[in-house]
Design a protein around this motif. Sequence first.
Motif, PDB file in Angstrom:
ATOM      1  N   SER A  40       0.824  -1.217   0.000  1.00 29.06           N
ATOM      2  CA  SER A  40       0.000   0.000   0.000  1.00 29.06           C
ATOM      3  C   SER A  40       0.852   1.258   0.000  1.00 29.06           C
ATOM      4  CB  SER A  40      -0.928   0.011   1.220  1.00 29.06           C
ATOM      5  OG  SER A  40      -1.783  -1.099   1.226  1.00 29.06           O
ATOM      6  N   ALA A  41       2.034   1.183   0.623  1.00 31.21           N
ATOM      7  CA  ALA A  41       2.895   2.355   0.723  1.00 31.21           C
ATOM      8  C   ALA A  41       3.534   2.736  -0.601  1.00 31.21           C
ATOM      9  CB  ALA A  41       3.990   2.103   1.762  1.00 31.21           C
ATOM     10  N   PHE A  42       3.437   1.856  -1.594  1.00 31.03           N
ATOM     11  CA  PHE A  42       4.132   2.077  -2.858  1.00 31.03           C
ATOM     12  C   PHE A  42       3.193   2.338  -4.026  1.00 31.03           C
ATOM     13  CE2 PHE A  42       7.075  -0.105  -0.130  1.00 31.03           C
ATOM     14  CZ  PHE A  42       8.287   0.509  -0.392  1.00 31.03           C
ATOM     15  N   VAL A  43       1.917   2.537  -3.727  1.00 33.57           N
ATOM     16  CA  VAL A  43       0.955   2.847  -4.786  1.00 33.57           C
ATOM     17  C   VAL A  43       0.367   4.227  -4.536  1.00 33.57           C
ATOM     18  CG1 VAL A  43       0.405   0.397  -5.054  1.00 33.57           C
ATOM     19  CG2 VAL A  43      -1.048   1.833  -3.620  1.00 33.57           C
ATOM     20  N   PRO A  44      -0.124   4.902  -5.579  1.00 31.33           N
ATOM     21  CA  PRO A  44      -0.788   6.195  -5.375  1.00 31.33           C
ATOM     22  C   PRO A  44      -1.971   6.051  -4.411  1.00 31.33           C
ATOM     23  CG  PRO A  44      -0.355   5.806  -7.707  1.00 31.33           C
ATOM     24  CD  PRO A  44      -0.054   4.513  -7.005  1.00 31.33           C
ATOM     25  N   GLY A  45      -2.216   7.099  -3.638  1.00 36.20           N
ATOM     26  CA  GLY A  45      -3.251   7.048  -2.617  1.00 36.20           C
ATOM     27  C   GLY A  45      -4.606   6.596  -3.130  1.00 36.20           C
ATOM     28  N   ARG A  46      -4.949   7.021  -4.340  1.00 40.89           N
ATOM     29  CA  ARG A  46      -6.272   6.679  -4.884  1.00 40.89           C
ATOM     30  C   ARG A  46      -6.408   5.191  -5.191  1.00 40.89           C
ATOM     31  NH1 ARG A  46      -3.184   8.241  -9.134  1.00 40.89           N
ATOM     32  NH2 ARG A  46      -3.452   7.111 -11.123  1.00 40.89           N
ATOM     33  N   LEU A  47      -5.284   4.467  -5.212  1.00 44.68           N
ATOM     34  CA  LEU A  47      -5.310   3.046  -5.578  1.00 44.68           C
ATOM     35  C   LEU A  47      -5.039   2.122  -4.389  1.00 44.68           C
ATOM     36  CD1 LEU A  47      -3.343   3.239  -8.956  1.00 44.68           C
ATOM     37  CD2 LEU A  47      -5.814   2.988  -8.647  1.00 44.68           C
ATOM     38  N   ARG A  48      -4.976   2.662  -3.195  1.00 43.20           N
ATOM     39  CA  ARG A  48      -4.600   1.821  -2.053  1.00 43.20           C
ATOM     40  C   ARG A  48      -5.620   0.738  -1.746  1.00 43.20           C
ATOM     41  NH1 ARG A  48      -1.320   6.145   1.782  1.00 43.20           N
ATOM     42  NH2 ARG A  48       0.474   6.228   0.350  1.00 43.20           N
ATOM     43  N   LEU A  65       3.556  -0.433 -11.585  1.00 45.38           N
ATOM     44  CA  LEU A  65       3.999  -1.353 -10.548  1.00 45.38           C
ATOM     45  C   LEU A  65       3.405  -2.711 -10.926  1.00 45.38           C
ATOM     46  CD1 LEU A  65       5.008  -2.353  -7.798  1.00 45.38           C
ATOM     47  CD2 LEU A  65       2.993  -1.310  -6.747  1.00 45.38           C
ATOM     48  N   GLU A  66       4.268  -3.684 -11.175  1.00 45.21           N
ATOM     49  CA  GLU A  66       3.779  -4.980 -11.632  1.00 45.21           C
ATOM     50  C   GLU A  66       3.016  -5.705 -10.526  1.00 45.21           C
ATOM     51  OE1 GLU A  66       3.807  -5.800 -14.733  1.00 45.21           O
ATOM     52  OE2 GLU A  66       4.946  -4.013 -15.241  1.00 45.21           O
ATOM     53  N   SER A  93       8.413   2.117  -8.424  1.00 46.98           N
ATOM     54  CA  SER A  93       7.861   2.626  -7.172  1.00 46.98           C
ATOM     55  C   SER A  93       8.794   2.360  -5.994  1.00 46.98           C
ATOM     56  CB  SER A  93       6.516   1.962  -6.887  1.00 46.98           C
ATOM     57  OG  SER A  93       6.700   0.600  -6.555  1.00 46.98           O
ATOM     58  N   GLY A  94       9.683   1.393  -6.134  1.00 51.20           N
ATOM     59  CA  GLY A  94      10.565   1.001  -5.035  1.00 51.20           C
ATOM     60  C   GLY A  94      10.078  -0.228  -4.287  1.00 51.20           C
ATOM     61  N   TYR A  95       8.944  -0.804  -4.706  1.00 50.35           N
ATOM     62  CA  TYR A  95       8.379  -1.955  -3.994  1.00 50.35           C
ATOM     63  C   TYR A  95       9.307  -3.166  -4.053  1.00 50.35           C
ATOM     64  CZ  TYR A  95       5.062  -5.736  -2.884  1.00 50.35           C
ATOM     65  OH  TYR A  95       4.445  -6.843  -2.335  1.00 50.35           O
ATOM     66  N   ALA A  96       9.722  -3.555  -5.258  1.00 52.27           N
ATOM     67  CA  ALA A  96      10.637  -4.693  -5.379  1.00 52.27           C
ATOM     68  C   ALA A  96      11.970  -4.386  -4.707  1.00 52.27           C
ATOM     69  CB  ALA A  96      10.847  -5.052  -6.850  1.00 52.27           C
ATOM     70  N   ALA A 117      12.922   7.839  -8.943  1.00 49.85           N
ATOM     71  CA  ALA A 117      14.056   7.613  -8.041  1.00 49.85           C
ATOM     72  C   ALA A 117      13.856   8.346  -6.726  1.00 49.85           C
ATOM     73  CB  ALA A 117      15.358   8.056  -8.706  1.00 49.85           C
ATOM     74  N   GLY A 118      13.415   9.606  -6.811  1.00 55.66           N
ATOM     75  CA  GLY A 118      13.188  10.398  -5.599  1.00 55.66           C
ATOM     76  C   GLY A 118      12.062   9.847  -4.749  1.00 55.66           C
ATOM     77  N   ASN A 119      10.962   9.462  -5.403  1.00 58.19           N
ATOM     78  CA  ASN A 119       9.831   8.906  -4.663  1.00 58.19           C
ATOM     79  C   ASN A 119      10.211   7.596  -3.976  1.00 58.19           C
ATOM     80  OD1 ASN A 119       8.192  11.012  -5.461  1.00 58.19           O
ATOM     81  ND2 ASN A 119       7.123   9.854  -7.044  1.00 58.19           N
ATOM     82  N   ALA A 120      10.960   6.752  -4.684  1.00 55.68           N
ATOM     83  CA  ALA A 120      11.364   5.473  -4.104  1.00 55.68           C
ATOM     84  C   ALA A 120      12.286   5.679  -2.909  1.00 55.68           C
ATOM     85  CB  ALA A 120      12.049   4.612  -5.167  1.00 55.68           C
TER      86      ALA A 120
END
Length: 220
Positions: A40-48, A65-66, A93-96, A117-120
């Motif tokens: 959940s922390a790695f997806v846009p808020g509207r998609l949580r 994000l796969e 997103s930085g999830y993997a 890169a910055g968001n991750a």
Amino acid sequence: MTDSADDAERTRRAELVLALRSRGVRHTRTLKAMETISRSAFVPGRLRDVAYADRSLPIACGQTLESPSHVATVIDALAVGDLDTVLEIGCGSGYATAILSRLARRVTSVERWRTLAGNAERRLAELGGASNVAIHLGDGVEGRPQQAPFERILVSAAVTAPPSALLNQLKAGGVMIAPIGDADGQRLTRFLKGKDGSLDEATIGAVRVPPMLAGIAASL
């Protein structure tokens, strides 16, 4: 998060692990690592609300994000050891990246989009426990020779053939996972590098991911 939200998040992660095990993800370390990371922390808020659905989700810069099963399959096939150094091409997103940080000694990630890169980096800092990760803005085709060789290399985007620069940065006995093919579809392929530089390759399955683009993105 409230206590009830925390409980719900933990439940969703536990359910994800059960689903992944039923899909054939076999390494306990992979499953445990995924259970520690909040998707959940790695997806846009509207998609949580759909963060744990087994589907790819849009993120910034027109990227994706796969699906959880894709991420788990790729990381499971990589078979990262706790002393391994990993090169990730495309952190997205930085999830993997976060999952790999739980498995490897060091993770070096190369991302062509400054925003991603910055968001991750921000998400990993908020997550904590990812001090062994370095994210670099750069050209994924070139990899990161400054930190080579790597025991494991994960290529997130599709390539028509394994990039020679990346193979040169793979340690003998090391493994690289990459989607090989074009826009019509790819084979998720595992490459094992022999001591003599030879490659033993095996197809893991069919995938469809965006192609790798050379260079650093001009904006965003």
